[in-house]
Design a protein around this motif. Structure first.
Motif, mmCIF file in Angstrom:
data_model
loop_
_atom_site.group_PDB
_atom_site.id
_atom_site.type_symbol
_atom_site.label_atom_id
_atom_site.label_comp_id
_atom_site.label_asym_id
_atom_site.label_seq_id
_atom_site.Cartn_x
_atom_site.Cartn_y
_atom_site.Cartn_z
ATOM 1 N N ILE A 1 91.828 10.210 -2.778
ATOM 2 C CA ILE A 1 92.473 8.895 -2.776
ATOM 3 C C ILE A 1 91.514 7.881 -2.165
ATOM 4 O O ILE A 1 91.057 8.056 -1.027
ATOM 5 C CB ILE A 1 93.787 8.923 -1.970
ATOM 6 N N ILE B 1 103.165 2.263 -4.112
ATOM 7 C CA ILE B 1 102.707 3.492 -3.463
ATOM 8 C C ILE B 1 103.909 4.351 -3.119
ATOM 9 O O ILE B 1 104.780 3.943 -2.344
ATOM 10 C CB ILE B 1 101.889 3.163 -2.202
ATOM 11 N N ILE C 1 102.213 10.108 -5.998
ATOM 12 C CA ILE C 1 100.886 10.600 -5.608
ATOM 13 C C ILE C 1 100.781 12.101 -5.845
ATOM 14 O O ILE C 1 99.801 12.590 -6.424
ATOM 15 C CB ILE C 1 100.597 10.255 -4.133
ATOM 16 N N MET D 1 92.149 8.595 -7.258
ATOM 17 C CA MET D 1 93.172 7.549 -7.310
ATOM 18 C C MET D 1 92.651 6.336 -6.540
ATOM 19 O O MET D 1 92.122 6.470 -5.441
ATOM 20 C CB MET D 1 94.475 8.041 -6.681
ATOM 21 N N ILE E 1 93.673 2.853 -4.734
ATOM 22 C CA ILE E 1 94.750 2.028 -4.177
ATOM 23 C C ILE E 1 94.169 0.676 -3.819
ATOM 24 O O ILE E 1 93.189 0.588 -3.062
ATOM 25 C CB ILE E 1 95.382 2.702 -2.949
ATOM 26 N N ILE F 1 99.158 1.422 -6.217
ATOM 27 C CA ILE F 1 98.339 2.418 -6.909
ATOM 28 C C ILE F 1 97.847 1.756 -8.189
ATOM 29 O O ILE F 1 98.630 1.495 -9.103
ATOM 30 C CB ILE F 1 99.135 3.684 -7.231
#
Length: 257
Positions: free
Chosen positions: A135, A157, A162, A177, A179, A184
């Motif tokens: 992430i 989020i 996730i 991922m 952010i 996201i």
């Protein structure tokens, strides 16, 4: 007789420091041979033009130097960007950023908590199940080029989201991922891999990718190891390994404010 004063000493020290930091930068980016070649060319250029005073050869080399500077900027734009970023994030210059930054409110703190806790809880659950995850949390340097390599999501989020994205049978679980702005933004993204020799051998490709994005930007990269289930964070080119839930929450709270 040539006078040698304090100003000359400071001048030599500053040039030596610049050359040292350029040397370190080139060594990390595996461009050390290019750096040595440039130094050799500069020494030859100074010797030809200043010592031997060869006008024709000296003028040709002068032109090569003037054009070569532009070429070096284009060739080493990533290294120059990293050098300027490192300079800007140095502790002694952080006071300038804080001076121009606006003060936070309690509402901002609550919003950060709503952003951080789903990430922390998802990482804890994935660590228990040894589900690999990567992430990346964008900060001041935009990651638009990285986002374009994955699939756009643009969602709030959410812990379950996730975990579903990084589920082993998910088509997006192998990528990173992203952010951004407390949402996201994308998943399945491809990150630049660090070629640093200081990374422990037991750390895999996810960790190298996390370190790579943290070296080229101010992003925070959270990694959950698929082999060990341990949680790590890469930030500013350094790793924080084997983090507990409390340590992860504390680090993200500190770095995202």
């Amino acid at each position: 007789m040539i006078e040698f004063g304090i100003k000359d000493v400071v001048d030599i020290v500053l040039v030596a420091l610049i050359l040292y930091y350029v040397y370190r930068l080139m060594k990390e980016s595996r461009s050390l041979n290019v750096f040595i070649g440039i130094i050799v060319f500069v020494i030859v250029w100074l010797f030809v033009s200043q010592v031997l005073e060869m006008r024709l050869l000296g003028s040709i080399m002068d032109k090569l130097v003037s054009v070569g500077v532009i070429g070096l900027i284009v060739l080493f734009q990533e290294e120059i960007r990293k050098f300027l970023y490192t300079l800007g994030t140095h502790r002694r210059f952080q006071i300038i950023t804080r001076f121009f930054a606006s003060g936070g409110t309690s509402r901002d703190a609550e919003a950060d908590k709503e952003t951080i806790m789903p990430i922390v809880m998802a990482c804890i659950d994935m660590a228990r199940g040894k589900v690999g995850a990567l992430i990346v949390i964008e900060r001041t340097i935009r990651l638009d080029d990285i986002v374009e390599t994955g699939d756009l999501i643009d969602a709030n989020i959410n812990q379950r989201l996730i975990e579903n994205i990084f589920f082993k049978n998910s088509p997006l679980h192998d990528g990173a991922m992203i952010i951004s702005k407390k949402r996201i933004r994308a998943a399945g993204c491809i990150l630049p891999v660090s070629h640093s020799h200081d990374i422990p051998k037991e750390l895999g490709l996810r960790h190298r990718a996390a370190l790579g994005i943290s070296q080229g930007s101010d992003a925070i990269a959270v990694v959950v190891s698929e082999e060990t289930g341990r949680i790590s964070v890469a930030i500013k080119g350094d790793f924080r390994l084997r983090l507990s839930a409390e340590e992860l929450e504390s680090l993200l709270t500190r770095e995202m404010n």
